[in-house]
Scaffold this motif. Sequence first.
Motif, PDB file in Angstrom:
ATOM      1  N   ALA A  60      44.227  -3.763  13.648  1.00  0.00           N
ATOM      2  CA  ALA A  60      44.211  -4.994  14.433  1.00  0.00           C
ATOM      3  C   ALA A  60      42.799  -5.541  14.572  1.00  0.00           C
ATOM      4  CB  ALA A  60      44.800  -4.732  15.817  1.00  0.00           C
ATOM      5  N   HIS A  61      41.806  -4.661  14.393  1.00  0.00           N
ATOM      6  CA  HIS A  61      40.406  -5.057  14.522  1.00  0.00           C
ATOM      7  C   HIS A  61      39.583  -4.348  13.446  1.00  0.00           C
ATOM      8  CE1 HIS A  61      41.328  -6.887  18.420  1.00  0.00           C
ATOM      9  NE2 HIS A  61      42.008  -5.785  18.690  1.00  0.00           N
ATOM     10  N   VAL A  62      38.515  -4.996  13.020  1.00  0.00           N
ATOM     11  CA  VAL A  62      37.641  -4.426  11.995  1.00  0.00           C
ATOM     12  C   VAL A  62      36.192  -4.564  12.453  1.00  0.00           C
ATOM     13  CG1 VAL A  62      36.786  -4.655   9.623  1.00  0.00           C
ATOM     14  CG2 VAL A  62      39.226  -4.909  10.097  1.00  0.00           C
ATOM     15  N   ALA A  63      35.425  -3.496  12.283  1.00  0.00           N
ATOM     16  CA  ALA A  63      33.991  -3.521  12.560  1.00  0.00           C
ATOM     17  C   ALA A  63      33.255  -3.125  11.292  1.00  0.00           C
ATOM     18  CB  ALA A  63      33.649  -2.561  13.701  1.00  0.00           C
ATOM     19  N   VAL A  64      32.086  -3.709  11.090  1.00  0.00           N
ATOM     20  CA  VAL A  64      31.264  -3.408   9.919  1.00  0.00           C
ATOM     21  C   VAL A  64      29.880  -3.010  10.394  1.00  0.00           C
ATOM     22  CG1 VAL A  64      30.282  -4.283   7.756  1.00  0.00           C
ATOM     23  CG2 VAL A  64      32.532  -5.088   8.517  1.00  0.00           C
ATOM     24  N   ILE A  65      29.414  -1.829   9.958  1.00  0.00           N
ATOM     25  CA  ILE A  65      28.065  -1.366  10.264  1.00  0.00           C
ATOM     26  C   ILE A  65      27.139  -1.829   9.152  1.00  0.00           C
ATOM     27  CG2 ILE A  65      26.591   0.635  10.728  1.00  0.00           C
ATOM     28  CD1 ILE A  65      28.832   0.330  12.785  1.00  0.00           C
ATOM     29  N   VAL A  66      26.095  -2.573   9.502  1.00  0.00           N
ATOM     30  CA  VAL A  66      25.103  -3.047   8.532  1.00  0.00           C
ATOM     31  C   VAL A  66      23.784  -2.338   8.849  1.00  0.00           C
ATOM     32  CG1 VAL A  66      23.923  -5.057   7.563  1.00  0.00           C
ATOM     33  CG2 VAL A  66      26.280  -5.277   8.416  1.00  0.00           C
ATOM     34  N   PRO A  67      23.383  -1.358   8.033  1.00  0.00           N
ATOM     35  CA  PRO A  67      22.217  -0.543   8.357  1.00  0.00           C
ATOM     36  C   PRO A  67      20.900  -1.158   7.898  1.00  0.00           C
ATOM     37  CG  PRO A  67      23.204   0.263   6.350  1.00  0.00           C
ATOM     38  CD  PRO A  67      24.058  -0.909   6.811  1.00  0.00           C
TER      39      PRO A  67
ATOM     40  N   LEU B 266      30.352  -7.509  13.412  1.00  0.00           N
ATOM     41  CA  LEU B 266      29.254  -6.941  12.638  1.00  0.00           C
ATOM     42  C   LEU B 266      28.283  -6.246  13.575  1.00  0.00           C
ATOM     43  CD1 LEU B 266      28.468  -9.925  10.193  1.00  0.00           C
ATOM     44  CD2 LEU B 266      30.105  -8.049   9.899  1.00  0.00           C
ATOM     45  N   PHE B 267      28.014  -4.970  13.319  1.00  0.00           N
ATOM     46  CA  PHE B 267      27.051  -4.190  14.093  1.00  0.00           C
ATOM     47  C   PHE B 267      25.842  -3.947  13.196  1.00  0.00           C
ATOM     48  CE2 PHE B 267      31.052  -3.529  16.155  1.00  0.00           C
ATOM     49  CZ  PHE B 267      30.748  -3.417  17.503  1.00  0.00           C
ATOM     50  N   CYS B 268      24.729  -4.588  13.536  1.00  0.00           N
ATOM     51  CA  CYS B 268      23.597  -4.693  12.619  1.00  0.00           C
ATOM     52  C   CYS B 268      22.392  -3.968  13.193  1.00  0.00           C
ATOM     53  CB  CYS B 268      23.275  -6.161  12.380  1.00  0.00           C
ATOM     54  SG  CYS B 268      24.756  -7.191  12.098  1.00  0.00           S
ATOM     55  N   HIS B 269      21.990  -2.892  12.529  1.00  0.00           N
ATOM     56  CA  HIS B 269      20.918  -2.045  13.042  1.00  0.00           C
ATOM     57  C   HIS B 269      19.597  -2.335  12.347  1.00  0.00           C
ATOM     58  CE1 HIS B 269      18.734   1.981  13.261  1.00  0.00           C
ATOM     59  NE2 HIS B 269      18.769   1.539  14.501  1.00  0.00           N
ATOM     60  N   SER B 270      18.536  -2.488  13.129  1.00  0.00           N
ATOM     61  CA  SER B 270      17.181  -2.586  12.609  1.00  0.00           C
ATOM     62  C   SER B 270      17.058  -3.706  11.574  1.00  0.00           C
ATOM     63  CB  SER B 270      16.768  -1.222  12.046  1.00  0.00           C
ATOM     64  OG  SER B 270      15.366  -1.136  11.889  1.00  0.00           O
ATOM     65  N   TYR B 271      16.569  -3.406  10.356  1.00  0.00           N
ATOM     66  CA  TYR B 271      16.440  -4.452   9.334  1.00  0.00           C
ATOM     67  C   TYR B 271      17.796  -5.054   8.969  1.00  0.00           C
ATOM     68  CZ  TYR B 271      14.606  -6.797   5.146  1.00  0.00           C
ATOM     69  OH  TYR B 271      14.237  -7.735   4.201  1.00  0.00           O
TER      70      TYR B 271
ATOM     71  N   ARG C 119      22.235  15.070   4.673  1.00  0.00           N
ATOM     72  CA  ARG C 119      22.197  15.577   6.044  1.00  0.00           C
ATOM     73  C   ARG C 119      21.444  14.605   6.954  1.00  0.00           C
ATOM     74  NH1 ARG C 119      23.547  20.813   7.029  1.00  0.00           N
ATOM     75  NH2 ARG C 119      23.994  22.146   5.232  1.00  0.00           N
ATOM     76  N   ARG C 120      22.012  14.332   8.104  1.00  0.00           N
ATOM     77  CA  ARG C 120      21.385  13.439   9.077  1.00  0.00           C
ATOM     78  C   ARG C 120      21.650  13.965  10.483  1.00  0.00           C
ATOM     79  NH1 ARG C 120      20.344   7.914   7.227  1.00  0.00           N
ATOM     80  NH2 ARG C 120      21.211   7.517   5.157  1.00  0.00           N
ATOM     81  N   THR C 121      20.850  13.465  11.409  1.00  0.00           N
ATOM     82  CA  THR C 121      21.151  13.720  12.814  1.00  0.00           C
ATOM     83  C   THR C 121      22.521  13.116  13.125  1.00  0.00           C
ATOM     84  OG1 THR C 121      18.801  13.574  13.347  1.00  0.00           O
ATOM     85  CG2 THR C 121      20.363  13.328  15.175  1.00  0.00           C
ATOM     86  N   PRO C 122      23.365  13.829  13.868  1.00  0.00           N
ATOM     87  CA  PRO C 122      24.708  13.299  14.157  1.00  0.00           C
ATOM     88  C   PRO C 122      24.670  11.886  14.741  1.00  0.00           C
ATOM     89  CG  PRO C 122      24.549  15.568  14.863  1.00  0.00           C
ATOM     90  CD  PRO C 122      23.156  15.152  14.469  1.00  0.00           C
ATOM     91  N   HIS C 123      25.646  11.080  14.338  1.00  0.00           N
ATOM     92  CA  HIS C 123      25.865   9.734  14.870  1.00  0.00           C
ATOM     93  C   HIS C 123      24.798   8.726  14.426  1.00  0.00           C
ATOM     94  CE1 HIS C 123      28.517  12.171  17.222  1.00  0.00           C
ATOM     95  NE2 HIS C 123      27.515  12.724  17.886  1.00  0.00           N
ATOM     96  N   THR C 124      24.017   9.094  13.383  1.00  0.00           N
ATOM     97  CA  THR C 124      23.038   8.174  12.832  1.00  0.00           C
ATOM     98  C   THR C 124      23.380   7.907  11.374  1.00  0.00           C
ATOM     99  OG1 THR C 124      21.513   9.897  12.078  1.00  0.00           O
ATOM    100  CG2 THR C 124      21.276   9.150  14.354  1.00  0.00           C
ATOM    101  N   GLY C 125      22.657   6.991  10.763  1.00  0.00           N
ATOM    102  CA  GLY C 125      22.983   6.593   9.400  1.00  0.00           C
ATOM    103  C   GLY C 125      24.263   5.784   9.403  1.00  0.00           C
ATOM    104  N   PRO C 126      24.514   5.010   8.351  1.00  0.00           N
ATOM    105  CA  PRO C 126      25.698   4.143   8.354  1.00  0.00           C
ATOM    106  C   PRO C 126      27.010   4.895   8.520  1.00  0.00           C
ATOM    107  CG  PRO C 126      24.599   4.148   6.207  1.00  0.00           C
ATOM    108  CD  PRO C 126      23.688   4.819   7.158  1.00  0.00           C
ATOM    109  N   ALA C 127      27.190   6.014   7.832  1.00  0.00           N
ATOM    110  CA  ALA C 127      28.442   6.763   7.959  1.00  0.00           C
ATOM    111  C   ALA C 127      28.570   7.400   9.333  1.00  0.00           C
ATOM    112  CB  ALA C 127      28.535   7.825   6.865  1.00  0.00           C
TER     113      ALA C 127
END
Length: 347
Positions: A146-153, A235-240, A165-173
């Motif tokens: 019903a809803h869609v979100a897009v992470i733009v890193p 759209l959820f847009c992080h940093s650059y 490997r990344r710190t949990p809850h970081t990076g696009p995935a």
Amino acid sequence: MRRFARTLGTAALAVAVVAGTAGWASGDTQAAVTGPPPGTAAWRADTVSGRPLPDPATAAPGEVARFFAGLEEGARRELLHRHPLVVGNLDGAPVSLRYEANRLAAAATGEARYASLAAPDRQVLAFDPRGRGQVAEVFGDLEHAAHVAVIVPGSDNDATAYDGRRTPHTGPAGMARSLREAAGGAAAVIAWTGYTTPVGVGLDAAHGRLAQAGAVRLARFTAGLDAVGAPDPALFCHSYGSVVCGLAARHTDAADLVVLGSPGMRAENCAALRTGARVWAARGPSDWIADIPNVAFGGIGHGTDPTSPAFGARRVPAADVQGHTGYFTPGTQSLAAFTSIAKGEVR
């Protein structure tokens, strides 16, 4: 004259900060990967039942969707196996067909770093191995959500490091997984590393060149979502990534535009974005992005701070966010607000 001197001095400060005087790592200049996907020449030379195939460079996603809707399943699968890199990256093509195509394409590279993307449980909506690689992955049921979100890193994201490997809850995935888990079945979340990002925080990160190329790709990607019947995205847009979203804003049908840890959006205020989307901004108290001068001079700098009252965005609470990448940490005020936005609960 004094005003010009102050502006010039501020711009020089911005360049100095970006070059590393504030402890930042300098970055290498990147060549943006643009244009249609690999294999396009062979696709253009092919036909199905005597009909030409839609040109990946010029066909609108809606045209692509209509083309596939007119094909029998057998013809779709023939194209899938003959041209997996094109089908997997063709905005407007059926979602499930793109997933299968990208599994084939990732496996066909023979590279260990992409082997995990070929796993049968992955929903990879785009995969381009050129350069550092680009990838988009869906978490949830995109075809029925019903809803869609897009992470733009932002910087330092690409297909080669996507499953690293990344710190949990970081990076696009990691951000996408966190938002998906918080939203439950109400929203599908896409981790979109669909453009060439800056490496480090050097002049590429201070300039808009890569963001301009990324904005074209993001606009086409969101048009592809619309073509297959997906809801207007948040759209959820992080940093650059917020620079990319700022330049793409007028060309997308996004319902919400949320920027976090933003250096600016290359717009003076919300009105200058020329978007009908609700615009939101978040910045944590220990985010180093606050040290970046919000200037724009000679192509360097991204302009007004989106969290400033002058910009006019709705503020997202972020008082408990740690650092530059902690916005999707479970339990934070920011993730709770993001979840409400992603689920369409905020009006």
